[in-house]
Design a protein around this motif. Structure first.
Motif, PDB file in Angstrom:
ATOM      1  N   VAL A  72       4.657  -3.436   1.252  1.00  0.00           N
ATOM      2  CA  VAL A  72       4.230  -2.487   0.216  1.00  0.00           C
ATOM      3  C   VAL A  72       5.445  -2.070  -0.605  1.00  0.00           C
ATOM      4  O   VAL A  72       6.394  -1.490  -0.082  1.00  0.00           O
ATOM      5  N   LEU A  73       5.413  -2.374  -1.911  1.00  0.00           N
ATOM      6  CA  LEU A  73       6.486  -1.999  -2.826  1.00  0.00           C
ATOM      7  C   LEU A  73       6.166  -0.721  -3.585  1.00  0.00           C
ATOM      8  O   LEU A  73       7.064   0.014  -3.987  1.00  0.00           O
ATOM      9  N   ASP A  74       4.894  -0.457  -3.798  1.00  0.00           N
ATOM     10  CA  ASP A  74       4.434   0.769  -4.450  1.00  0.00           C
ATOM     11  C   ASP A  74       2.987   0.975  -4.031  1.00  0.00           C
ATOM     12  O   ASP A  74       2.278   0.019  -3.720  1.00  0.00           O
ATOM     13  N   GLU A  75       2.554   2.237  -4.008  1.00  0.00           N
ATOM     14  CA  GLU A  75       1.212   2.545  -3.535  1.00  0.00           C
ATOM     15  C   GLU A  75       0.725   3.803  -4.223  1.00  0.00           C
ATOM     16  O   GLU A  75       1.507   4.689  -4.547  1.00  0.00           O
ATOM     17  N   ASN A  76      -0.585   3.877  -4.436  1.00  0.00           N
ATOM     18  CA  ASN A  76      -1.170   5.085  -4.973  1.00  0.00           C
ATOM     19  C   ASN A  76      -2.491   5.339  -4.277  1.00  0.00           C
ATOM     20  O   ASN A  76      -3.305   4.434  -4.108  1.00  0.00           O
ATOM     21  N   PHE A  77      -2.696   6.570  -3.867  1.00  0.00           N
ATOM     22  CA  PHE A  77      -3.919   7.021  -3.206  1.00  0.00           C
ATOM     23  C   PHE A  77      -4.473   8.144  -4.063  1.00  0.00           C
ATOM     24  O   PHE A  77      -3.790   9.133  -4.303  1.00  0.00           O
ATOM     25  N   LEU A  78      -5.692   7.982  -4.592  1.00  0.00           N
ATOM     26  CA  LEU A  78      -6.238   8.929  -5.561  1.00  0.00           C
ATOM     27  C   LEU A  78      -7.604   9.445  -5.131  1.00  0.00           C
ATOM     28  O   LEU A  78      -8.372   8.736  -4.509  1.00  0.00           O
ATOM     29  N   LEU A  79      -7.897  10.668  -5.517  1.00  0.00           N
ATOM     30  CA  LEU A  79      -9.215  11.258  -5.313  1.00  0.00           C
ATOM     31  C   LEU A  79      -9.605  12.008  -6.580  1.00  0.00           C
ATOM     32  O   LEU A  79      -8.979  13.001  -6.929  1.00  0.00           O
ATOM     33  N   SER A  80     -10.606  11.537  -7.288  1.00  0.00           N
ATOM     34  CA  SER A  80     -11.141  12.228  -8.465  1.00  0.00           C
ATOM     35  C   SER A  80     -12.400  11.509  -8.915  1.00  0.00           C
ATOM     36  O   SER A  80     -12.753  10.486  -8.359  1.00  0.00           O
TER      37      SER A  80
END
Length: 130
Positions: A72-80
């Motif tokens: 994993v080089l970059d990650e995003n976890f979103l809630l909307s």
């Protein structure tokens, strides 16, 4: 209502956690290694979800930029409700994008009463991959 009238299908979850994922191989989509390492074009992730009027839901999405060795080089976890995230200035070496989304209903009803997910996309520069 669907976010786009041309889209008539969606992924729906149940009372237990339900997720779907996809691994995108950038080279197979026409994005060569030198482009991803030197130019590092923006990677825009979009998704849409909605709950039923009579049952709450939990939604989550995780997007990971992965190296050739799946590090994993970059990650995003979103809630909307409608998500959009742009990856910029990520490390060199991105070869894959791993996309997972889903959730569950919050009242634990038997059946398919959870979150509905549709209209997902990943755009790299001016072209769409998903």
């Amino acid at each position: 209502l669907m976010p786009n009238p041309r889209i008539q299908k969606y992924f729906v979850t149940s009372y237990g956690p339900c997720f779907k994922s996809q691994l995108i191989t950038l080279q197979k989509e026409g994005y060569w290694n030198q482009l991803m390492d030197e130019k590092r074009p923006e990677i825009v992730v979009k998704d849409w979800y909605a709950a039923r009027f009579d049952c709450g839901c939990r939604y989550e999405i995780t997007v990971r930029l992965l190296s050739e060795d799946y590090i994993v080089l970059d990650e995003n976890f979103l809630l909307s409700l409608q998500i959009s995230h742009t990856f910029q200035n990520y490390p060199a070496g991105v070869r894959y994008i791993w996309f997972q989304h889903g959730g569950q209903d919050t009242q634990f009803w038997a059946g398919w009463y959870g979150v509905r997910v549709t209209n997902s996309s990943i755009t790299i520069g001016p072209l769409t991959c998903v």
